[in-house]
Design an enzyme around this catalytic site. Structure first.
Site, PDB file in Angstrom:
ATOM      1  N   ARG A  16      71.467 -30.058 -79.554  1.00 21.60           N
ATOM      2  CA  ARG A  16      71.127 -28.627 -79.352  1.00 21.60           C
ATOM      3  C   ARG A  16      71.936 -28.075 -78.193  1.00 21.60           C
ATOM      4  O   ARG A  16      72.674 -28.786 -77.523  1.00 21.60           O
ATOM      5  CB  ARG A  16      69.623 -28.461 -79.113  1.00 21.60           C
ATOM      6  CG  ARG A  16      69.114 -29.014 -77.815  1.00 21.60           C
ATOM      7  CD  ARG A  16      67.603 -29.167 -77.756  1.00 21.60           C
ATOM      8  NE  ARG A  16      66.887 -27.936 -78.020  1.00 21.60           N
ATOM      9  CZ  ARG A  16      66.015 -27.363 -77.186  1.00 21.60           C
ATOM     10  NH1 ARG A  16      65.782 -27.905 -75.998  1.00 21.60           N
ATOM     11  NH2 ARG A  16      65.384 -26.271 -77.496  1.00 21.60           N
ATOM     12  N   MET A  18      74.548 -26.411 -75.674  1.00 19.34           N
ATOM     13  CA  MET A  18      76.007 -26.487 -75.592  1.00 19.34           C
ATOM     14  C   MET A  18      76.551 -27.655 -76.398  1.00 19.34           C
ATOM     15  O   MET A  18      77.606 -27.569 -77.012  1.00 19.34           O
ATOM     16  CB  MET A  18      76.466 -26.621 -74.133  1.00 19.34           C
ATOM     17  CG  MET A  18      76.625 -25.304 -73.421  1.00 19.34           C
ATOM     18  SD  MET A  18      77.784 -25.427 -72.020  1.00 19.34           S
ATOM     19  CE  MET A  18      77.084 -26.772 -71.065  1.00 19.34           C
ATOM     20  N   ASP A  37      71.991 -38.264 -78.867  1.00 15.12           N
ATOM     21  CA  ASP A  37      70.918 -37.518 -78.210  1.00 15.12           C
ATOM     22  C   ASP A  37      69.657 -38.367 -78.278  1.00 15.12           C
ATOM     23  O   ASP A  37      69.561 -39.283 -79.107  1.00 15.12           O
ATOM     24  CB  ASP A  37      70.677 -36.178 -78.919  1.00 15.12           C
ATOM     25  CG  ASP A  37      70.173 -35.096 -77.979  1.00 15.12           C
ATOM     26  OD1 ASP A  37      69.076 -35.263 -77.424  1.00 15.12           O
ATOM     27  OD2 ASP A  37      70.868 -34.079 -77.792  1.00 15.12           O
ATOM     28  N   VAL A  61      71.548 -42.142 -72.527  1.00 13.39           N
ATOM     29  CA  VAL A  61      72.860 -42.202 -71.872  1.00 13.39           C
ATOM     30  C   VAL A  61      72.838 -42.957 -70.551  1.00 13.39           C
ATOM     31  O   VAL A  61      73.886 -43.251 -69.987  1.00 13.39           O
ATOM     32  CB  VAL A  61      73.453 -40.794 -71.644  1.00 13.39           C
ATOM     33  CG1 VAL A  61      73.796 -40.126 -72.963  1.00 13.39           C
ATOM     34  CG2 VAL A  61      72.509 -39.929 -70.812  1.00 13.39           C
ATOM     35  N   ASN A  87      78.398 -34.624 -72.130  1.00 14.14           N
ATOM     36  CA  ASN A  87      77.704 -33.338 -72.070  1.00 14.14           C
ATOM     37  C   ASN A  87      76.235 -33.455 -71.652  1.00 14.14           C
ATOM     38  O   ASN A  87      75.681 -32.507 -71.103  1.00 14.14           O
ATOM     39  CB  ASN A  87      77.788 -32.661 -73.442  1.00 14.14           C
ATOM     40  CG  ASN A  87      76.942 -31.412 -73.544  1.00 14.14           C
ATOM     41  OD1 ASN A  87      77.304 -30.356 -73.026  1.00 14.14           O
ATOM     42  ND2 ASN A  87      75.802 -31.526 -74.212  1.00 14.14           N
ATOM     43  N   TYR A 150      70.525 -31.463 -58.939  1.00 15.96           N
ATOM     44  CA  TYR A 150      71.484 -30.957 -59.924  1.00 15.96           C
ATOM     45  C   TYR A 150      72.852 -30.740 -59.281  1.00 15.96           C
ATOM     46  O   TYR A 150      73.877 -31.211 -59.767  1.00 15.96           O
ATOM     47  CB  TYR A 150      70.963 -29.644 -60.509  1.00 15.96           C
ATOM     48  CG  TYR A 150      71.837 -29.086 -61.620  1.00 15.96           C
ATOM     49  CD1 TYR A 150      71.805 -29.652 -62.888  1.00 15.96           C
ATOM     50  CD2 TYR A 150      72.678 -28.006 -61.391  1.00 15.96           C
ATOM     51  CE1 TYR A 150      72.605 -29.151 -63.917  1.00 15.96           C
ATOM     52  CE2 TYR A 150      73.471 -27.492 -62.404  1.00 15.96           C
ATOM     53  CZ  TYR A 150      73.428 -28.070 -63.660  1.00 15.96           C
ATOM     54  OH  TYR A 150      74.228 -27.559 -64.664  1.00 15.96           O
ATOM     55  N   LYS A 154      76.372 -32.845 -59.980  1.00 14.35           N
ATOM     56  CA  LYS A 154      77.499 -32.129 -60.573  1.00 14.35           C
ATOM     57  C   LYS A 154      78.733 -32.182 -59.665  1.00 14.35           C
ATOM     58  O   LYS A 154      79.865 -32.196 -60.145  1.00 14.35           O
ATOM     59  CB  LYS A 154      77.107 -30.682 -60.887  1.00 14.35           C
ATOM     60  CG  LYS A 154      76.063 -30.566 -62.005  1.00 14.35           C
ATOM     61  CD  LYS A 154      76.522 -31.258 -63.280  1.00 14.35           C
ATOM     62  CE  LYS A 154      75.544 -31.057 -64.427  1.00 14.35           C
ATOM     63  NZ  LYS A 154      76.015 -31.708 -65.682  1.00 14.35           N
ATOM     64  N   THR A 185      71.653 -20.904 -73.481  1.00 11.97           N
ATOM     65  CA  THR A 185      71.228 -22.095 -74.217  1.00 11.97           C
ATOM     66  C   THR A 185      69.701 -22.139 -74.210  1.00 11.97           C
ATOM     67  O   THR A 185      69.051 -21.405 -73.458  1.00 11.97           O
ATOM     68  CB  THR A 185      71.758 -23.376 -73.550  1.00 11.97           C
ATOM     69  OG1 THR A 185      71.143 -23.509 -72.257  1.00 11.97           O
ATOM     70  CG2 THR A 185      73.277 -23.342 -73.406  1.00 11.97           C
TER      71      THR A 185
END
Length: 244
Positions: A16, A18, A37, A61, A87, A150, A154, A185
């Site tokens: 789902r 991006m 996923d 992941v 992703n 976050y 990143k 999204t």
């Protein structure tokens, strides 16, 4: 001819948002895609919709064993991988005063450690083809401050991208990072921050949030041979926010 004819891609978090947009774009350009996923229902539905050139693999992941299984399934179904799109990721709206150690480590595992594991697992497969493109999805918060956890991860993705790019350049493998701003999204449109995002959009120089496909177009460029001289770089798609 498609821009990704004869290419094999792995896209994480592809059920789902991006990730789904990236999967659809890559398939439309001729790639064979393995999407992964934890959302098994959504992943299977998307793979069934898109047809024989798509496989779904349920994946955590953060687990090296799952990465090994994904690469093995990719090679079994389509051959060695040419492309990896890291992703998958999460965010959490808590301050440093509120966030627990377990919550912090969860963000690090999903957003940061998974990128390391993915690159480590896929590079040997790419070596079999003599070329490869890894695209790590970071964020504008990999360039400027934002939420604790976050932002940290990143920034780390940006750094890992540069370190890995230098180490694999001689193998014909490129590694770049993409830094989106606010994207429309489900993470945004279905959350409790919808009104906040709408108000924030007024302050973006382009004065709107981005559509997922706009990010997919950039990711596509980096996956193709058109970007053959780009590696170790960050590509920003934020409507001008970090230019302010």
């Amino acid at each position: 001819m498609g821009r990704l004819d004869n290419k094999v891609a792995i896209i994480t978090g592809g059920a789902r948002g991006m990730g789904e947009s990236h999967v659809r774009k890559f398939v439309s350009e001729g790639a064979k895609v393995v999407l992964t996923d934890l959302n098994e229902e959504g992943g299977i539905a998307l793979a069934n919709e898109l047809g024989e050139n798509v496989r779904f693999v349920k994946q955590d992941v953060t687990k090296a064993a799952d990465w090994e299984a994904v690469v093995a399934e990719t090679e079994k179904a389509f051959g060695p991988a040419n492309i990896l799109i890291n992703n998958a990721g999460i965010s959490m709206s808590k301050s440093i005063f509120e966030m627990t150690e377990d919550e912090y480590r969860k963000i690090v595992d999903i957003n940061q450690v998974s990128v390391f594991l993915g690159m480590k697992a896929v590079i040997p497969s790419m070596q079999k083809t003599g070329n490869g493109s890894i695209v790590n999805i970071s964020s504008m918060n990999g360039l400027v401050g934002g939420a604790i956890g976050y932002t940290d991860t990143k920034f780390a993705v940006r750094g890992m991208t540069k370190a890995a790019a230098l180490q694999v350049a001689g193998l014909g493998i490129r590694v770049n990072s993409v830094h989106p701003g606010v994207i429309e999204t489900p993470m945004v449109t279905e959350g409790d921050a919808v009104d906040t995002i709408k108000e924030f959009a007024k302050h973006i120089p382009i004065q709107r949030v981005a559509q997922s496909e706009e990010v997919s177009n950039l990711v596509l460029f980096l996956a193709t041979d058109e970007s053959s001289y780009s590696t170790g770089s960050e590509f920003v798609i934020d409507g001008g926010l970090t230019a302010m």
